[in-house]
Design a protein around this motif. Structure first.
Motif, PDB file in Angstrom:
ATOM      1  N   UNK A  46       0.821  -1.212   0.000  1.00 26.61           N
ATOM      2  CA  UNK A  46       0.000   0.000   0.000  1.00 26.61           C
ATOM      3  C   UNK A  46       0.854   1.261   0.000  1.00 26.61           C
ATOM      4  N   UNK A  47       1.989   1.221   0.703  1.00 22.03           N
ATOM      5  CA  UNK A  47       2.857   2.397   0.758  1.00 22.03           C
ATOM      6  C   UNK A  47       3.674   2.582  -0.523  1.00 22.03           C
ATOM      7  N   UNK A  48       3.815   1.515  -1.324  1.00 23.42           N
ATOM      8  CA  UNK A  48       4.640   1.609  -2.531  1.00 23.42           C
ATOM      9  C   UNK A  48       4.071   2.588  -3.552  1.00 23.42           C
ATOM     10  N   UNK A  49       2.801   2.915  -3.444  1.00 19.71           N
ATOM     11  CA  UNK A  49       2.171   3.846  -4.371  1.00 19.71           C
ATOM     12  C   UNK A  49       2.296   5.297  -3.929  1.00 19.71           C
ATOM     13  N   UNK A  50       2.850   5.515  -2.736  1.00 25.18           N
ATOM     14  CA  UNK A  50       2.903   6.862  -2.187  1.00 25.18           C
ATOM     15  C   UNK A  50       4.146   7.634  -2.620  1.00 25.18           C
ATOM     16  N   UNK A  51       5.276   6.941  -2.789  1.00 24.45           N
ATOM     17  CA  UNK A  51       6.512   7.644  -3.133  1.00 24.45           C
ATOM     18  C   UNK A  51       7.463   6.695  -3.848  1.00 24.45           C
ATOM     19  N   UNK A  52       8.454   7.295  -4.489  1.00 19.44           N
ATOM     20  CA  UNK A  52       9.461   6.479  -5.184  1.00 19.44           C
ATOM     21  C   UNK A  52      10.288   5.675  -4.198  1.00 19.44           C
ATOM     22  N   UNK A  53      10.606   6.284  -3.051  1.00 20.06           N
ATOM     23  CA  UNK A  53      11.382   5.569  -2.040  1.00 20.06           C
ATOM     24  C   UNK A  53      10.632   4.341  -1.526  1.00 20.06           C
ATOM     25  N   UNK A  54       9.316   4.499  -1.322  1.00 19.12           N
ATOM     26  CA  UNK A  54       8.512   3.366  -0.872  1.00 19.12           C
ATOM     27  C   UNK A  54       8.442   2.279  -1.938  1.00 19.12           C
ATOM     28  N   UNK A  55       8.419   2.685  -3.202  1.00 18.74           N
ATOM     29  CA  UNK A  55       8.406   1.709  -4.293  1.00 18.74           C
ATOM     30  C   UNK A  55       9.715   0.927  -4.336  1.00 18.74           C
ATOM     31  N   UNK A  56      10.825   1.645  -4.160  1.00 17.79           N
ATOM     32  CA  UNK A  56      12.124   0.963  -4.132  1.00 17.79           C
ATOM     33  C   UNK A  56      12.214   0.003  -2.941  1.00 17.79           C
ATOM     34  N   UNK A  57      11.658   0.442  -1.819  1.00 17.09           N
ATOM     35  CA  UNK A  57      11.641  -0.434  -0.637  1.00 17.09           C
ATOM     36  C   UNK A  57      10.832  -1.692  -0.906  1.00 17.09           C
ATOM     37  N   UNK A  58       9.726  -1.554  -1.606  1.00 18.25           N
ATOM     38  CA  UNK A  58       8.894  -2.709  -1.949  1.00 18.25           C
ATOM     39  C   UNK A  58       9.635  -3.667  -2.881  1.00 18.25           C
ATOM     40  N   UNK A  59      10.353  -3.112  -3.854  1.00 23.26           N
ATOM     41  CA  UNK A  59      11.118  -3.954  -4.782  1.00 23.26           C
ATOM     42  C   UNK A  59      12.247  -4.684  -4.049  1.00 23.26           C
ATOM     43  N   UNK A  60      12.946  -3.962  -3.181  1.00 24.78           N
ATOM     44  CA  UNK A  60      14.044  -4.597  -2.441  1.00 24.78           C
ATOM     45  C   UNK A  60      13.527  -5.679  -1.504  1.00 24.78           C
TER      46      UNK A  60
END
Length: 781
Positions: free
Chosen positions: A104-118
């Protein structure tokens, strides 16, 4: 205001006595089904009603903030103590919640998206690290073990770190017939006395062999006692138990997976996820031990793992692949293979040879049943007598006896891996082994084949030595497995089977040579033909004996297939493996690892064991008729002192939470460890928490008088949906639920009223009792 009025009215009914109309008689028990006992307000705004009813101020307890542990996670809550079973359902639920939050947080910011991928990639990265490090460690262990084995016989003058084979590689004076003899390698007698001939030289080599064996065994047992108490034995019983959900902190010492898991948050904080990694690590271990990546994955699936989802299968395969590639790059044996005893057979087998292959399977099953009973009897003697008080002395005595008996026989003096390699070998003219001393008058010197296999004198000498080695290996394996040193069972069991198989193979070979005119040999074993391969018999025998001891089938066949690289030998391996399992199962249902789990009292619920008894949940649950009542917590009437007293007076791992002692209506379940940590944390972090503070497990806390101490809300640590069964549920179903869901406890109810609890330990004790075994042998929860 209507909602507030409703709330106020509910609170009045909570304080008032219960009317006769609210009481219902069920099964002789008086249950309170008052609608106001634990029904929460309909609207969250009813907290204003609480404030109004509290009269005075609009805040509770003079403005003290009420801590809710659901909103503020407490460090330590949700963790487990040593020698306890994890809650698989809770761990998987925690992981799903964590994954939802990250998604859910991955859609909020690029950093959260990178965290989701990692986070998604971390599992594969962890498998990569495990594969690389396991392959590198296996290569180092193989090289060190080979060097230490040769060190018992002599030393290399060019460098003491060279083993015998590496020492003679660069020598220009080594001949093919005497490939193990070179000036750079000196035996201890030659180094000390200057000669290798005579009785004194033999005695010097004998004594040095014994001294080195004692030194190595003393180092091994000392390291186990000092650093890794659970590293003794093969470790597979402990691994199986840990994978089933049991926690053994002492097993962490030298386990690679534990240390690597701490690098990644989702594995560090979740016991179930860590067990997925351990399943893959087990596959990697077998992969590098036998050079069989696919067999390693199947071994983890068939023999070790308790929970093996498809995702773990893929990652296990990837980790095994990386480990095998790393080990192949190191090339520890100098033969471009992953194992020392890799072989290739070129002669096909005949259908009639299935008879001796099945005979080897019968031998493997008989050996497996005998070994398990004898080894368990010896280990039980060790645990129940003074022998177990002196583990170092036992190791040294057994080592000394082994060295004294092993040295005179060439096939017991050599390392077991080298012995298996020689037994698996298919003889040619270039082989100098006594097993290949055939009289071959018709073969040309330029040929590398032995078509006429008439056994020479050395072959018969080797047969007698192998027969003695077989008896020695069988007896010494019974005694050594389970001592306080790291000692696996795969290689010793394979050695027993390989010796038996080679003996039978040579016998069949000579029978075919001398009686090729018999009907059973006509048409496929003509004079001068190489129709019997003794090395194949050794391999089939090794598979049969290992299968009889461990009861492996599919993974065993694949491992042996990967060792040989020949598809045409799968049928003999399958026949021997299945025969050995059938024979061993007919004499005893347990494999060696399950037997050691039961001997150690580990709480392991075997998925392969059938439960066919017609008992009910009420027959197993606690409390029994003669026991004191079930210890429970009420949702809103206990103080901190009451709960601490209950914890001090009992040793239970958790407590059911009920509406009241009278109604016994179930609300949830709370773990003992979570209670202790939460109360201690509240005393330090929340103002006003004293022994008289009331503890609430309800969602909404009623207003308290201004003079009362601050309440403590612990609803956040309570399991609101504990698994329950009725008292008339068949135990067959209960056992199935525990196996498939990995439960640690299950509550028993009757018409909604809490009656008792069934834990994993209760089920194991009940199963032991029904099997006429000692139920008190189950030592852990």
């Amino acid at each position: 205001m209507d909602n507030a009025g409703y709330c106020s009215e509910s609170f009045h009914s909570l304080q008032s006595g219960t009317s006769d109309e609210d009481m219902v008689e069920i099964a002789g028990a008086t249950l309170d089904f008052s609608s106001t006992d634990d029904v929460p307000p309909l609207d969250r705004d009813c907290s204003s009603g609480y404030s109004a009813h509290g009269g005075g101020g609009g805040v509770l307890n003079g403005g003290t903030k009420l801590m809710d542990l659901l909103d503020e996670p407490v460090p330590g809550v949700g963790t487990y103590e040593d020698f306890n079973t994890i809650d698989w359902v809770r761990e998987k639920s925690k992981d799903r919640d964590r994954h939802r939050e990250i998604s859910s947080k991955s859609k909020e910011s690029t950093w959260a998206l990178l965290h989701s991928i990692s986070d998604a990639f971390s599992g594969w990265l962890l498998m990569l690290l495990i594969g690389l490090m396991s392959g590198a460690l296996a290569g180092g262990i193989d090289i060190s073990a080979h060097w230490m084995t040769d060190l018992k016989e002599g030393v290399c003058l060019n460098g003491f770190w060279f083993n015998h084979e590496h020492c003679c590689w660069t020598s220009n004076e080594t001949t093919f017939q005497e490939r193990d003899s070179c000036p750079q390698w000196k035996s201890w007698a030659e180094l000390i006395m200057g000669t290798t001939e005579g009785a004194f030289a033999y005695i010097v080599n004998y004594l040095m062999y014994i001294c080195w064996a004692l030194l190595f065994s003393f180092l091994a047992v000392s390291l186990v006692r000092a650093f890794a108490p659970y590293a003794c034995g093969s470790g597979i019983p402990e691994i199986k138990t840990i994978l089933s959900g049991f926690i053994i902190r002492g097993a962490r010492g030298l386990l690679l997976w534990q240390h690597l898991c701490h690098l990644f948050t989702k594995y560090r904080k979740n016991e179930a996820k860590r067990r997925e990694v351990l399943s893959a690590a087990a596959a990697v271990g077998v992969s590098v031990a036998f050079g069989a990546p696919i067999g390693g994955v199947l071994f983890s699936l068939e023999e070790v793992s308790y929970y093996f989802p498809l995702k773990t299968l893929w990652r296990s395969f990837f980790a095994a692949l990386v480990a095998a590639f790393t080990l192949r790059s190191i090339n520890p044996f100098g033969n471009s293979r992953l194992v020392l005893f890799y072989v290739e057979f070129h002669s096909p087998w005949h259908l009639l040879e299935l008879v001796p292959f099945i005979l080897l399977g019968i031998f493997g099953g008989l050996w497996g049943a005998f070994f398990i009973r004898a080894n368990i009897a010896w280990c039980r003697l060790r645990k129940t007598t003074r022998l177990g008080h002196y583990p170092v002395l036992e190791v040294l005595v057994v080592t000394a006896v082994t060295a004294v008996l092993a040295f005179p026989n060439d096939y017991t003096r050599t390392s077991t891996s080298e012995l298996i390699s020689e037994l698996f070998n298919d003889c040619s003219l270039l082989d100098s082994s006594k097993l290949c001393d055939y009289v071959n008058a018709n073969a040309s010197k330029s040929s590398n084949e032995l078509p006429d296999r008439l056994a020479g004198h050395n072959v018969y000498t080797a047969m007698w030595q192998l027969a003695l080695a077989l008896v020695f290996k069988m007896l010494i394996t019974v005694v050594t497995f389970g001592m306080k040193v790291p000692s696996g069972l795969f290689i010793p069991s394979m050695a027993v089977g390989a010796i038996a198989g080679r003996l039978l193979g040579v016998g069949m070979e000579q029978l075919a040579f001398h009686h090729h005119d018999w009907d059973i040999f006509k048409g496929w074993c003509s004079p001068g033909a190489d129709c019997i391969t003794p090395g194949l018999y050794a391999m089939v025998g090794a598979a049969a004996c290992l299968g009889g001891v461990t009861r492996m089938t599919v993974s065993l066949v694949v491992i042996m297939f990967e060792l040989t690289g020949g598809l045409e030998y799968i049928v003999p391996l399958m026949a021997a493996a299945m025969t050995s399992k059938w024979v061993a199962d007919a004499l005893g249902r347990e494999g060696i690892y399950e037997a050691h789990i039961r001997l150690n009292g580990y709480p392991f619920l075997e998925a392969k064991e059938e439960f066919s008894h017609k008992t009910l949940a009420m027959d197993v649950m606690r409390p029994r008729r003669s026991d004191p009542p079930l210890s429970v917590l009420t949702q809103d009437s206990l103080t901190v002192e009451d709960v601490e007293t209950l914890i001090a007076e009992t040793s239970y791992s958790g407590f059911p939470v009920v509406v009241s002692h009278e109604s016994q209506r179930l609300v949830g379940f709370v773990l003992r460890r979570d209670l202790i940590i939460s109360i201690e944390n509240a005393r330090m972090r929340q103002d006003g928490i004293v022994s008289t503070s009331r503890i609430f497990f309800t969602e909404y806390t009623p207003p308290q008088p201004p003079s009362s101490p601050s309440p403590l809300k612990l609803r956040g640590i309570m399991d609101l949906s504990p698994f329950t069964v009725t008292d008339h549920t068949a135990m067959e179903i209960v056992v199935d639920i525990f196996r498939k869901l990995g439960l640690r406890q299950c509550l028993v109810t009757h018409n909604g009223r809490l009656l008792g609890i069934i834990t994993k330990k209760d089920i194991l004790k009940h199963m032991a009792q029904m099997a006429n075994r000692d139920p008190d042998s189950i030592l852990f929860n």
